[in-house]
Write an enzyme that holds these catalytic residues in place. Structure first.
Site, PDB file in Angstrom:
ATOM      1  N   ALA A  82       0.814  -1.213   0.000  1.00  0.00           N
ATOM      2  CA  ALA A  82       0.000   0.000   0.000  1.00  0.00           C
ATOM      3  C   ALA A  82       0.850   1.265   0.000  1.00  0.00           C
ATOM      4  O   ALA A  82       1.908   1.324   0.626  1.00  0.00           O
ATOM      5  CB  ALA A  82      -0.930   0.002   1.203  1.00  0.00           C
ATOM      6  N   VAL A 144       3.428  -1.431   4.359  1.00  0.00           N
ATOM      7  CA  VAL A 144       3.748  -0.107   3.836  1.00  0.00           C
ATOM      8  C   VAL A 144       4.797  -0.221   2.743  1.00  0.00           C
ATOM      9  O   VAL A 144       5.898  -0.714   2.974  1.00  0.00           O
ATOM     10  CB  VAL A 144       4.271   0.814   4.961  1.00  0.00           C
ATOM     11  CG1 VAL A 144       4.461   2.234   4.439  1.00  0.00           C
ATOM     12  CG2 VAL A 144       3.331   0.791   6.155  1.00  0.00           C
ATOM     13  N   CYS A 145       4.473   0.286   1.557  1.00  0.00           N
ATOM     14  CA  CYS A 145       5.367   0.154   0.407  1.00  0.00           C
ATOM     15  C   CYS A 145       6.738   0.773   0.650  1.00  0.00           C
ATOM     16  O   CYS A 145       7.758   0.181   0.349  1.00  0.00           O
ATOM     17  CB  CYS A 145       4.719   0.794  -0.825  1.00  0.00           C
ATOM     18  SG  CYS A 145       5.807   0.898  -2.272  1.00  0.00           S
ATOM     19  N   PHE A 146       6.775   1.990   1.213  1.00  0.00           N
ATOM     20  CA  PHE A 146       8.024   2.740   1.247  1.00  0.00           C
ATOM     21  C   PHE A 146       8.982   2.291   2.341  1.00  0.00           C
ATOM     22  O   PHE A 146      10.013   2.901   2.542  1.00  0.00           O
ATOM     23  CB  PHE A 146       7.733   4.235   1.384  1.00  0.00           C
ATOM     24  CG  PHE A 146       7.591   4.922   0.059  1.00  0.00           C
ATOM     25  CD1 PHE A 146       8.621   5.669  -0.470  1.00  0.00           C
ATOM     26  CD2 PHE A 146       6.435   4.787  -0.680  1.00  0.00           C
ATOM     27  CE1 PHE A 146       8.499   6.298  -1.700  1.00  0.00           C
ATOM     28  CE2 PHE A 146       6.295   5.397  -1.906  1.00  0.00           C
ATOM     29  CZ  PHE A 146       7.335   6.158  -2.417  1.00  0.00           C
TER      30      PHE A 146
END
Length: 273
Positions: A82, A144-146
């Site tokens: 996400a 969380v993608c980042f």
């Protein structure tokens, strides 16, 4: 890559559903015969939490937290984790799989298309590099993608500065990604479920060490127009292309709005996993 003519569209600030619908519509146009690659820039209003195609929402996404922050969930066609899209430049590339010099592998395509991002960061005066993860087979348990860089995503000063995701359908590649200008970590982490506040705080600290936004790197305010100009020229230089305007017809716009309404605004699609 040799120099080629691509199409370019800046679709401006749109809803999360519209943004995902337009990316899919452009992919479909390519599959139906328009083989000229397209570069698209866009923004989000309201903020959107884009969920990876295969990502589960139950037990991972805090839907109440997303709503309280004034954001909207939307599921992407692409995989990955996400991403909260708020103060950023988002880009997408829609390109045929058989485009000249385009590698057949996902990782190879990332390597090629990331050249545009690399030159965009360099235009802003940042010394960016392509990430090559040390643990190639490992995976994070974070939603969380980042929190970590994948193959050939952009890192600056050792921290992830742009996240991208890709899918291949009907002979076309769709790659889109996020280039944050600023990041509100409280806003971001309120969108995810954690067993308790201690674990949530630990995740925030880990994130701060692995991800970074443009204004933090540059140490000054950055306008969206400056960022767009840098990455527009970055893609032209990095990929050896010339960009020509793409203008949507009224029929195109109706089709995109219909797709947004029938698919990307529905819980049936967005909460399907």
């Amino acid at each position: 890559m040799n120099e080629h003519e691509w199409l370019f569209i800046d679709s401006g600030i749109q809803s999360p559903a519209y943004n995902m619908a337009l990316d899919e519509y452009l992919l479909e146009c390519g599959a139906k015969g328009r083989k000229q690659p397209v570069l698209r820039f866009y923004g989000w209003n309201p903020p959107g939490l884009s969920i990876g195609y295969f990502q589960k929402t139950s037990g991972r996404i805090d839907l109440d937290g997303v709503h309280k922050r004034g954001a909207v969930c939307v599921r992407r066609l692409t995989g990955g984790l996400a991403v909260l899209h708020h103060d950023e430049l988002t880009y997408s590339v829609i390109i045929p799989e058989d485009y000249p010099d385009m590698p057949r592998s996902v990782v190879g395509a990332y390597r090629v298309l990331s050249r545009g991002l690399l030159e965009g960061f360099r235009t802003l005066g940042l010394d960016a590099d392509l990430a090559i993860p040390e643990n190639k087979l490992g995976s994070s348990h974070s939603p969380v993608c980042f929190e970590e860089a994948s193959w050939y995503e952009l890192v600056v000063e050792g921290r992830k500065a742009a996240g991208s995701a890709q899918t291949r359908q009907k002979g076309m590649i769709l790659q889109h990604g996020s280039i944050p200008i600023t990041v509100d970590e409280d806003e971001l982490f309120d969108c995810f479920q954690y067993a308790n506040e201690r674990i949530k705080d630990r995740a925030k600290r880990a994130f701060s060490g692995k991800a970074v936004a443009l204004e933090d790197l540059l140490g000054r305010k950055v306008s969206i127009d400056e960022v767009k100009q840098a990455f527009y020229h970055g893609f032209e230089k990095g990929l050896g292309i010339h960009l020509n305007p793409l203008v949507l017809t009224e029929e195109d716009k109706r089709e995109v709005l219909l797709l947004a309404s029938n698919k990307y605004e529905t819980d049936q699609w967005n909460l399907s996993r």
